[in-house]
Motif scaffolding. Structure first.
Motif, PDB file in Angstrom:
ATOM      1  N   GLN A   6       0.860  -1.189   0.000  1.00  0.00           N
ATOM      2  CA  GLN A   6       0.000   0.000   0.000  1.00  0.00           C
ATOM      3  C   GLN A   6       0.892   1.233   0.000  1.00  0.00           C
ATOM      4  N   LYS A   7       0.538   2.218  -0.828  1.00  0.00           N
ATOM      5  CA  LYS A   7       1.306   3.464  -0.827  1.00  0.00           C
ATOM      6  C   LYS A   7       0.369   4.616  -0.462  1.00  0.00           C
ATOM      7  N   TYR A   8       0.796   5.429   0.483  1.00  0.00           N
ATOM      8  CA  TYR A   8       0.001   6.580   0.900  1.00  0.00           C
ATOM      9  C   TYR A   8       0.725   7.864   0.530  1.00  0.00           C
ATOM     10  N   GLY A   9       0.034   8.734  -0.204  1.00  0.00           N
ATOM     11  CA  GLY A   9       0.621   9.994  -0.672  1.00  0.00           C
ATOM     12  C   GLY A   9       0.601  11.057   0.419  1.00  0.00           C
ATOM     13  N   GLY A  10       1.139  12.233   0.085  1.00  0.00           N
ATOM     14  CA  GLY A  10       1.331  13.303   1.063  1.00  0.00           C
ATOM     15  C   GLY A  10       0.071  13.732   1.810  1.00  0.00           C
ATOM     16  N   THR A  11      -1.040  13.865   1.100  1.00  0.00           N
ATOM     17  CA  THR A  11      -2.264  14.320   1.791  1.00  0.00           C
ATOM     18  C   THR A  11      -2.784  13.236   2.729  1.00  0.00           C
ATOM     19  N   SER A  12      -2.451  11.986   2.475  1.00  0.00           N
ATOM     20  CA  SER A  12      -2.916  10.887   3.322  1.00  0.00           C
ATOM     21  C   SER A  12      -2.168  10.850   4.655  1.00  0.00           C
ATOM     22  N   ILE A 172      -2.531   2.231  -4.445  1.00  0.00           N
ATOM     23  CA  ILE A 172      -2.032   3.603  -4.338  1.00  0.00           C
ATOM     24  C   ILE A 172      -3.155   4.450  -3.727  1.00  0.00           C
ATOM     25  N   TYR A 173      -2.970   4.864  -2.485  1.00  0.00           N
ATOM     26  CA  TYR A 173      -3.989   5.667  -1.802  1.00  0.00           C
ATOM     27  C   TYR A 173      -3.665   7.140  -1.981  1.00  0.00           C
ATOM     28  N   THR A 174      -4.678   7.904  -2.427  1.00  0.00           N
ATOM     29  CA  THR A 174      -4.428   9.316  -2.700  1.00  0.00           C
ATOM     30  C   THR A 174      -5.647  10.167  -2.350  1.00  0.00           C
ATOM     31  N   ASP A 175      -5.632  11.447  -2.801  1.00  0.00           N
ATOM     32  CA  ASP A 175      -6.709  12.360  -2.406  1.00  0.00           C
ATOM     33  C   ASP A 175      -7.864  12.401  -3.404  1.00  0.00           C
ATOM     34  N   VAL A 176      -7.830  11.566  -4.429  1.00  0.00           N
ATOM     35  CA  VAL A 176      -8.973  11.426  -5.348  1.00  0.00           C
ATOM     36  C   VAL A 176      -9.348   9.941  -5.370  1.00  0.00           C
ATOM     37  N   ASP A 177     -10.561   9.638  -5.841  1.00  0.00           N
ATOM     38  CA  ASP A 177     -11.010   8.251  -5.679  1.00  0.00           C
ATOM     39  C   ASP A 177     -10.624   7.336  -6.838  1.00  0.00           C
ATOM     40  N   GLY A 178      -9.681   7.789  -7.662  1.00  0.00           N
ATOM     41  CA  GLY A 178      -9.204   6.926  -8.736  1.00  0.00           C
ATOM     42  C   GLY A 178      -8.671   7.761  -9.875  1.00  0.00           C
ATOM     43  N   VAL A 179      -8.394   7.099 -10.983  1.00  0.00           N
ATOM     44  CA  VAL A 179      -7.942   7.803 -12.178  1.00  0.00           C
ATOM     45  C   VAL A 179      -9.198   8.304 -12.894  1.00  0.00           C
ATOM     46  N   HIS A 180      -9.222   9.576 -13.217  1.00  0.00           N
ATOM     47  CA  HIS A 180     -10.402  10.180 -13.837  1.00  0.00           C
ATOM     48  C   HIS A 180     -10.156  10.488 -15.312  1.00  0.00           C
ATOM     49  N   THR A 181     -11.264  10.792 -15.986  1.00  0.00           N
ATOM     50  CA  THR A 181     -11.184  11.115 -17.413  1.00  0.00           C
ATOM     51  C   THR A 181     -10.469  12.451 -17.662  1.00  0.00           C
ATOM     52  N   ALA A 182     -10.319  13.247 -16.601  1.00  0.00           N
ATOM     53  CA  ALA A 182      -9.499  14.471 -16.648  1.00  0.00           C
ATOM     54  C   ALA A 182      -9.199  14.811 -15.198  1.00  0.00           C
ATOM     55  N   ASP A 183      -8.281  15.750 -14.980  1.00  0.00           N
ATOM     56  CA  ASP A 183      -7.964  16.131 -13.604  1.00  0.00           C
ATOM     57  C   ASP A 183      -9.252  16.616 -12.922  1.00  0.00           C
ATOM     58  N   PRO A 184      -9.740  15.893 -11.896  1.00  0.00           N
ATOM     59  CA  PRO A 184     -10.999  16.280 -11.258  1.00  0.00           C
ATOM     60  C   PRO A 184     -10.924  17.648 -10.587  1.00  0.00           C
ATOM     61  N   ASN A 185      -9.708  18.123 -10.331  1.00  0.00           N
ATOM     62  CA  ASN A 185      -9.587  19.459  -9.744  1.00  0.00           C
ATOM     63  C   ASN A 185      -9.729  20.560 -10.792  1.00  0.00           C
ATOM     64  N   LEU A 186      -9.782  20.170 -12.060  1.00  0.00           N
ATOM     65  CA  LEU A 186      -9.920  21.168 -13.134  1.00  0.00           C
ATOM     66  C   LEU A 186     -11.259  21.025 -13.848  1.00  0.00           C
ATOM     67  N   GLU A 203       0.494   6.795 -21.130  1.00  0.00           N
ATOM     68  CA  GLU A 203       0.335   8.020 -21.925  1.00  0.00           C
ATOM     69  C   GLU A 203      -0.205   9.137 -21.038  1.00  0.00           C
ATOM     70  N   MET A 204      -1.247   8.819 -20.237  1.00  0.00           N
ATOM     71  CA  MET A 204      -1.845   9.872 -19.407  1.00  0.00           C
ATOM     72  C   MET A 204      -0.815  10.441 -18.436  1.00  0.00           C
ATOM     73  N   ALA A 205      -0.022   9.548 -17.832  1.00  0.00           N
ATOM     74  CA  ALA A 205       0.980  10.017 -16.869  1.00  0.00           C
ATOM     75  C   ALA A 205       2.053  10.848 -17.581  1.00  0.00           C
ATOM     76  N   ALA A 209      -1.029  13.745 -16.331  1.00  0.00           N
ATOM     77  CA  ALA A 209      -1.895  13.298 -15.230  1.00  0.00           C
ATOM     78  C   ALA A 209      -1.005  12.768 -14.109  1.00  0.00           C
ATOM     79  N   LYS A 210      -0.728  13.627 -13.132  1.00  0.00           N
ATOM     80  CA  LYS A 210       0.318  13.249 -12.168  1.00  0.00           C
ATOM     81  C   LYS A 210      -0.189  12.309 -11.079  1.00  0.00           C
ATOM     82  N   VAL A 211      -1.347  11.721 -11.265  1.00  0.00           N
ATOM     83  CA  VAL A 211      -1.884  10.808 -10.258  1.00  0.00           C
ATOM     84  C   VAL A 211      -0.976   9.588 -10.062  1.00  0.00           C
ATOM     85  N   LEU A 212      -0.215   9.222 -11.090  1.00  0.00           N
ATOM     86  CA  LEU A 212       0.791   8.151 -10.959  1.00  0.00           C
ATOM     87  C   LEU A 212       2.064   8.605 -11.653  1.00  0.00           C
TER      88      LEU A 212
HETATM   89  P1  ADP Z   1      -0.259  11.932  -3.858  1.00  0.00           P
HETATM   90  O1  ADP Z   1       0.307  12.998  -2.992  1.00  0.00           O
HETATM   91  O2  ADP Z   1      -1.260  11.079  -3.162  1.00  0.00           O
HETATM   92  O3  ADP Z   1       0.782  11.139  -4.582  1.00  0.00           O
HETATM   93  P2  ADP Z   1      -0.705  13.500  -6.239  1.00  0.00           P
HETATM   94  O4  ADP Z   1      -0.991  14.939  -5.982  1.00  0.00           O
HETATM   95  O5  ADP Z   1       0.653  13.136  -6.687  1.00  0.00           O
HETATM   96  O6  ADP Z   1      -1.136  12.681  -4.944  1.00  0.00           O
HETATM   97  O7  ADP Z   1      -1.739  12.908  -7.320  1.00  0.00           O
HETATM   98  C1  ADP Z   1      -3.115  13.069  -7.139  1.00  0.00           C
HETATM   99  C2  ADP Z   1      -3.587  14.275  -7.926  1.00  0.00           C
HETATM  100  O8  ADP Z   1      -3.472  14.003  -9.311  1.00  0.00           O
HETATM  101  C3  ADP Z   1      -5.052  14.611  -7.750  1.00  0.00           C
HETATM  102  O9  ADP Z   1      -5.288  15.440  -6.641  1.00  0.00           O
HETATM  103  C4  ADP Z   1      -5.414  15.299  -9.062  1.00  0.00           C
HETATM  104  O10 ADP Z   1      -5.451  16.699  -8.949  1.00  0.00           O
HETATM  105  C5  ADP Z   1      -4.262  14.957  -9.994  1.00  0.00           C
HETATM  106  N1  ADP Z   1      -4.715  14.411 -11.278  1.00  0.00           N
HETATM  107  C6  ADP Z   1      -4.340  14.894 -12.499  1.00  0.00           C
HETATM  108  N2  ADP Z   1      -4.938  14.231 -13.470  1.00  0.00           N
HETATM  109  C7  ADP Z   1      -5.703  13.276 -12.888  1.00  0.00           C
HETATM  110  C8  ADP Z   1      -6.570  12.259 -13.402  1.00  0.00           C
HETATM  111  N3  ADP Z   1      -6.745  12.086 -14.719  1.00  0.00           N
HETATM  112  N4  ADP Z   1      -7.213  11.462 -12.511  1.00  0.00           N
HETATM  113  C9  ADP Z   1      -7.014  11.618 -11.185  1.00  0.00           C
HETATM  114  N5  ADP Z   1      -6.224  12.580 -10.648  1.00  0.00           N
HETATM  115  C10 ADP Z   1      -5.561  13.394 -11.486  1.00  0.00           C
END
Ligand code: ADP
Ligand code: ASP
Ligand code: MG
Length: 412
Positions: A6-12, A172-186, A203-205, A209-212
Motif C-alpha cells: 500500500q502506498k500513501y501519498g502526502g495528503t494521506s 495507491i492511496y491518494t486524495d482522489v477516488d481513482g484515475v479520472h477522465t481528466a484532472d478532477p480538480n480542473l 500516456e496519461m501520466a 496526469a500526475k496521479v501516478l
Molecule cells: P499523492 O500525494 O497522493 O501522490 P498527487 O498529488 O501526486 O497525490 O496525485 C493526485 C492528484 O493528481 C489529484 O489530486 C489530481 O489533482 C491529480 N490528477 C491529475 N490528473 C488526474 C486524473 N486524470 N485522474 C485523477 N487525478 C488526477
C-alpha cells in the motif's frame, strides 16, 4: 493470504490524525490475514518546503547530492511516525529508509533509477508477522550516497517493491477516488474510470496526469502487476490499472490531460541538409535535456524551421545551447516561448476510429484556440497551444469526447 503493498501519498499522511487513520487502515488489512508493506510519502507540502529551502541556500540549481540528502528527510519522518502509530494499535511494525532496505539506484541524483532491492530483508520482517513501513522516493547508490527518484517518486518505490516481492497487487492511496477522465480538480464533469490499461495510463501520466508517476506504470506493466488507485478517505473501489485484455470498455477517449511544464524553442532558417537535426539535438542531449515534441517544416527555399519542446526548468539552458549552434546550422534566428501548454486526448479506442484528430481540431477551432504543434501516436493526440487557453481547451475536449457520449465503448 495475499501480499499487498500500500502506498500513501502526502495528503494521506498530512498530520498526526491522518497518520493515525492510515495506521488503522493498514492494520485492518493485516488483520484480514494479509502480509502488508506500506510505502509512504512525506507529509503534504513538506517536500516543496524542503525544495524551497534548498533553492534559498543553494541557488536555482542546488548541489544535487546535498539536495537529495535534504529532500529525502520528509519520508524519514513519516515512516517513523507511521510505524509508531501501528505499534500503538498493538501490531508489530518496522520502518526502513531507502538505505536500510537496500533500495539500490544508479548515481543520478534527483532522478535516480532503481537497480535492485533487498527483498530478503523485507520478506523476513513479513514472515515474522510484522508490517514493513518503507520510505518512498529515496534510494542509495553503490557508494552509499542518498538518492531520490524525482518528484512523485513514491509511486515508483511502491511499485518496484511490490514487483520485487512478487506482491499480489499495489494499492495507491491518494486524495482522489481513482484515475479520472481528466484532472478532477480542473474539470467538474470528470468521472472515475473503473479500469484503465497500462498503455493508456502510461500516456496519461507522461502527458500530465500526475496521479501516478510514469516510471511506476512502466515497471508495473513490465511485471504485469495490477495497481489499484483509490481514495484514502473512503472505501469505494477505485481504478484498476491492468493489462489491455482485462479492460472491459475500450473507450475512444478515456482521458484528457494537460501539461504546463514545457517550453517551446524554434530554430528558424536552418540549412535543409543531412546532419542538421543532429547538430541541434546532440548538444541538448549531452547536457541531459530531454526534448519532447519535434516538428520540422517543409523546406521551400533550401532552409527549414525546427521547433521543439523541452521541460520548462531546462528552457534557459536549452535556448542558450540552440543559440550557440546557430552558426553551424546556418540558422537565422532562435525564438523561445515559455507560455505554452500541451493538451492531449488518450484512448485505446482511437485505433478503431477514424476522424478523432479532425474532431479534436474542430473543437479547438470552435473555441478560437490556435494549434501551434501536433503529435500523434496510436492511442493519443497532443497539441501545443497558448498556455492561457489550457483550461478552456481541456474542458471543451472533455465535454466533446467524454460528456457528450463520444467516449462510448467501441464495438469489439
Ligand atoms: P499523492 O500525494 O497522493 O501522490 P498527487 O498529488 O501526486 O497525490 O496525485 C493526485 C492528484 O493528481 C489529484 O489530486 C489530481 O489533482 C491529480 N490528477 C491529475 N490528473 C488526474 C486524473 N486524470 N485522474 C485523477 N487525478 C488526477
Ligand atoms: N515526497 C515526494 C514528492 O513530493 C515523493 C512523493 O510524494 O511521491 O515529490
Ligand atoms: Mg503523487
Amino acid at each position: 493470504m495475499a501480499l499487498i503493498v500500500q502506498k500513501y501519498g502526502g495528503t494521506s499522511v498530512a498530520d498526526a490524525e491522518c497518520i493515525r487513520k492510515v495506521a488503522r487502515r493498514v492494520v485492518d488489512t493485516h488483520e484480514a490475514g494479509n502480509q502488508v508493506v506500506v510505502c509512504v510519502s512525506a507529509m503534504a507540502g513538506e517536500t516543496n518546503a524542503l525544495v524551497d529551502l534548498a533553492r534559498e541556500l543553494g541557488g536555482a540549481r542546488p548541489p544535487a547530492r546535498e539536495y537529495d540528502v535534504l529532500v529525502s528527510t520528509g519520508e524519514q519522518k513519516t515512516i517513523a511516525l507511521l510505524a509508531m502509530a501501528i505499534q500503538g494499535l498493538g501490531h508489530k511494525a518496522r520502518s526502513f529508509t531507502g538505505a536500510q532496505m537496500a533500495m539500490r539506484t544508479d548515481g543520478s541524483h534527483t532522478r535516480a533509477r532503481i537497480e535492485s532491492i533487498d527483498s530478503e530483508r523485507l520478506l523476513r520482517v513479513l514472515a515474522d508477522g510484522a508490517i514493513a513501513v518503507i520510505a518512498g522516493f529515496q534510494g542509495v547508490d553503490a557508494d552509499g550516497n542518498i538518492t531520490t527518484l524525482g518528484r512523485g517518486g513514491s509511486d515508483t518505490s511502491a511499485v518496484a517493491v511490490a514487483c520485487a516481492l512478487g506482491a499480489d497487487r499495489c494499492e495507491i492511496y491518494t486524495d482522489v477516488d481513482g484515475v479520472h477522465t481528466a484532472d478532477p480538480n480542473l474539470v467538474d464533469g470528470a468521472r472515475k474510470l473503473d479500469h484503465v490499461s497500462y498503455n493508456e495510463m502510461l500516456e496519461m501520466a507522461s502527458l500530465g496526469a500526475k496521479v501516478l508517476q510514469i516510471r511506476a506504470v512502466k515497471i508495473a506493466m513490465r511485471y504485469g502487476l495490477p495497481i489499484h488507485v483509490r481514495s484514502t478517505f473512503g472505501s469505494d473501489e477505485g481504478t484498476w490499472v491492468v493489462r489491455e485484455e482485462d479492460v472491459m470498455e475500450r473507450l475512444v477517449v478515456s482521458g484528457v490531460t494537460y501539461n504546463r511544464d514545457e517550453a517551446k524553442i524554434r530554430v528558424k532558417g536552418v540549412k535543409d541538409e543531412p546532419g542538421v537535426a543532429g547538430q541541434i539535438f546532440t548538444p541538448l542531449a549531452a547536457s541531459g535535456i530531454v526534448v519532447d515534441m519535434i516538428v520540422q517544416n517543409l523546406s521551400s527555399d533550401g532552409t527549414t524551421d525546427v521547433t521543439f519542446t523541452v521541460p520548462r526548468g531546462d528552457y534557459a539552458r536549452a535556448l542558450e545551447i540552440a543559440e550557440k549552434e546557430v552558426p553551424r546550422t546556418g540558422a537565422t534566428t532562435v525564438e523561445g516561448d515559455e507560455h505554452i501548454a500541451k493538451v492531449s486526448i488518450v484512448g485505446l479506442g482511437m485505433q478503431d476510429h477514424a476522424g478523432v484528430a479532425t474532431r479534436m481540431f474542430g473543437v479547438l477551432a470552435s473555441e478560437s484556440i490556435n494549434i501551434q504543434m501536433i503529435t500523434t501516436s496510436e492511442i493519443k493526440i497532443s497539441v501545443v497551444i497558448e498556455e492561457k487557453y489550457t483550461e478552456l481547451a481541456v474542458r471543451a475536449l472533455h465535454a466533446a469526447f467524454i460528456e457528450d457520449g463520444a467516449a462510448e465503448p467501441t464495438a469489439e
